[in-house]
Design a protein around this motif. Structure first.
Motif, PDB file in Angstrom:
ATOM      1  N   SER A   1       3.954   1.773  -8.312  1.00 52.35           N
ATOM      2  CA  SER A   1       3.183   1.741  -9.402  1.00 52.35           C
ATOM      3  C   SER A   1       4.023   1.659 -10.672  1.00 52.35           C
ATOM      4  O   SER A   1       3.763   0.852 -11.578  1.00 52.35           O
ATOM      5  CB  SER A   1       2.307   2.831  -9.521  1.00 52.35           C
ATOM      6  N   LEU A   2       5.441   2.058 -10.862  1.00 56.55           N
ATOM      7  CA  LEU A   2       6.247   1.843 -11.777  1.00 56.55           C
ATOM      8  C   LEU A   2       6.980   0.354 -11.764  1.00 56.55           C
ATOM      9  O   LEU A   2       7.315  -0.087 -12.843  1.00 56.55           O
ATOM     10  CB  LEU A   2       7.495   3.002 -12.118  1.00 56.55           C
TER      11      LEU A   2
ATOM     12  N   THR B   1       0.881  -1.088   0.033  1.00 53.33           N
ATOM     13  CA  THR B   1       0.098  -0.094   0.110  1.00 53.33           C
ATOM     14  C   THR B   1       1.016   1.209   0.007  1.00 53.33           C
ATOM     15  O   THR B   1       0.468   2.275  -0.098  1.00 53.33           O
ATOM     16  CB  THR B   1      -0.761  -0.061   1.276  1.00 53.33           C
TER      17      THR B   1
ATOM     18  N   GLU C   1       3.380   3.995  -1.181  1.00 54.98           N
ATOM     19  CA  GLU C   1       3.332   4.478  -2.823  1.00 54.98           C
ATOM     20  C   GLU C   1       5.051   4.447  -3.322  1.00 54.98           C
ATOM     21  O   GLU C   1       5.062   4.323  -4.564  1.00 54.98           O
ATOM     22  CB  GLU C   1       3.232   6.041  -2.674  1.00 54.98           C
TER      23      GLU C   1
ATOM     24  N   LYS D   1       5.757  -2.345 -10.194  1.00 57.50           N
ATOM     25  CA  LYS D   1       4.843  -3.403 -10.152  1.00 57.50           C
ATOM     26  C   LYS D   1       5.086  -4.404 -11.559  1.00 57.50           C
ATOM     27  O   LYS D   1       5.024  -5.521 -11.651  1.00 57.50           O
ATOM     28  CB  LYS D   1       3.463  -2.935  -9.911  1.00 57.50           C
TER      29      LYS D   1
ATOM     30  N   CYS E   1      14.123   2.205 -14.291  1.00 57.30           N
ATOM     31  CA  CYS E   1      13.387   3.203 -13.568  1.00 57.30           C
ATOM     32  C   CYS E   1      13.990   4.387 -13.163  1.00 57.30           C
ATOM     33  O   CYS E   1      15.005   4.114 -12.456  1.00 57.30           O
ATOM     34  CB  CYS E   1      12.443   2.207 -12.561  1.00 57.30           C
TER      35      CYS E   1
ATOM     36  N   LYS F   1       8.631   4.799  -7.390  1.00 58.00           N
ATOM     37  CA  LYS F   1       7.176   4.520  -7.319  1.00 58.00           C
ATOM     38  C   LYS F   1       6.868   3.177  -7.421  1.00 58.00           C
ATOM     39  O   LYS F   1       7.420   2.427  -8.577  1.00 58.00           O
ATOM     40  CB  LYS F   1       6.400   5.444  -8.454  1.00 58.00           C
TER      41      LYS F   1
ATOM     42  N   ASP G   1      12.231   8.528  -7.854  1.00 56.89           N
ATOM     43  CA  ASP G   1      10.868   9.207  -7.279  1.00 56.89           C
ATOM     44  C   ASP G   1      11.250  10.592  -6.963  1.00 56.89           C
ATOM     45  O   ASP G   1      10.755  11.686  -7.231  1.00 56.89           O
ATOM     46  CB  ASP G   1       9.923   8.481  -6.428  1.00 56.89           C
TER      47      ASP G   1
END
Length: 281
Positions: A225-226, A172, A174, A228, A270, A223, A273
């Motif tokens: 989300s990047l 969960t 970020e 995953k 990647c 991140k 962040d």
């Protein structure tokens, strides 16, 4: 007659032609980078690279060496085109994703050049399907310039170690914070989710650690989300190389062994962040 033995139609000259006895070898690798609809294909005599990008923040590359194919011929110095990865995967799995024991889908792939479609000839159990997929002008790709001389820290980890980490850490959060250091904690993964902070440390002499080359302490956040999408490649892989450069850009290179024992690679790049201040650590 096997696809690899079939000559091109009379008078046709292909910029790229390739054949594979088992199309699953290709489709499984492409699924590992399928987090956007479109991909750029780049073919040279050494093999095929399929690149997917999102928001100029993350890039994934699937490398399929020429030796993986039964036939791989590139008539020009390089061949490049953009294609719908979703459609390509649908075509490669047109006979289903799981074949009966002892059967496989044979593939012949042909591309005549700029403006022409990519043609796929798929055969299973005597049934042949022909697919034509429109190609597009390739976009300019990001160059992360990750040459070995610019790598600051590098470790090689058995993939099960990273799989356990993603299962245990709080997704969960970020961001995933990665610390690599020549001193303790050596290699630390941290998350900051709803349940609070979580840290997972790997000592340099861990059984899961295959190589440890850290020159300076670095802490960077990425991140989740990047990251995953890269778990698809992680699930297939046996080893992962984790590298960072001086700016904190991250390279995750997954070594994947197919059903025939052949080695392929999927690499994710990647961008960090944010910069982490001393006060935050």
């Amino acid at each position: 007659m096997p696809f690899s033995a079939q000559p091109p139609a009379s008078g046709e000259r292909y910029a790229l032609s390739a054949s594979l006895d088992n199309a699953r070898h290709l489709s499984s690798l492409l699924r590992a980078v399928h987090f956007q609809d479109h991909a750029t294909c780049f073919a040279t005599a050494s093999g095929l690279r399929v690149t997917v990008e999102d928001a100029k923040c993350i890039q994934a590359n699937a490398f399929i060496q020429a030796e993986i194919f039964q036939e791989f011929v590139v008539q020009e110095e390089s061949v490049m085109f953009r294609i719908s990865l979703s459609v390509l995967l649908d075509c490669l799995t047109i006979f289903g994703t799981s074949s009966l024991p002892g059967t496989s889908t044979a593939l012949r792939m042909c591309y005549r050049g700029y403006g022409y479609p990519l043609m796929l000839f798929l055969e299973e159990g005597g049934v042949v399907t022909v697919c034509k997929i429109n190609t597009q002008e390739p976009d300019e790709l990001l160059d992360f310039d990750f040459c070995s001389t610019k790598v600051v820290n590098k470790i090689i980890l058995q993939s099960e170690g990273l799989r356990e980490a993603f299962a245990e850490l709080d997704m969960t959060s970020e961001v995933l914070q990665i610390t690599m250091s020549p001193d303790k904690p050596y290699f630390r993964l941290s998350t900051f989710g709803n349940a609070g902070s979580a840290h997972l440390d790997y000592p340099r002499d861990s059984d899961l650690m295959e190589a440890f080359h850290c020159n300076q302490t670095q802490t960077n956040r990425y991140k989740i989300s990047l990251l995953k999408p890269s778990t698809k490649a992680l699930a297939l892989s046996c080893k992962v190389s984790i590298r960072t450069d001086a700016q904190g850009f991250l390279s995750l290179q997954y070594m994947i062994r197919n059903e025939d024992g052949q080695i392929c690679f999927v690499e994710y790049y990647c961008c960090p962040d944010e910069n982490i201040t001393e006060a935050e650590l």
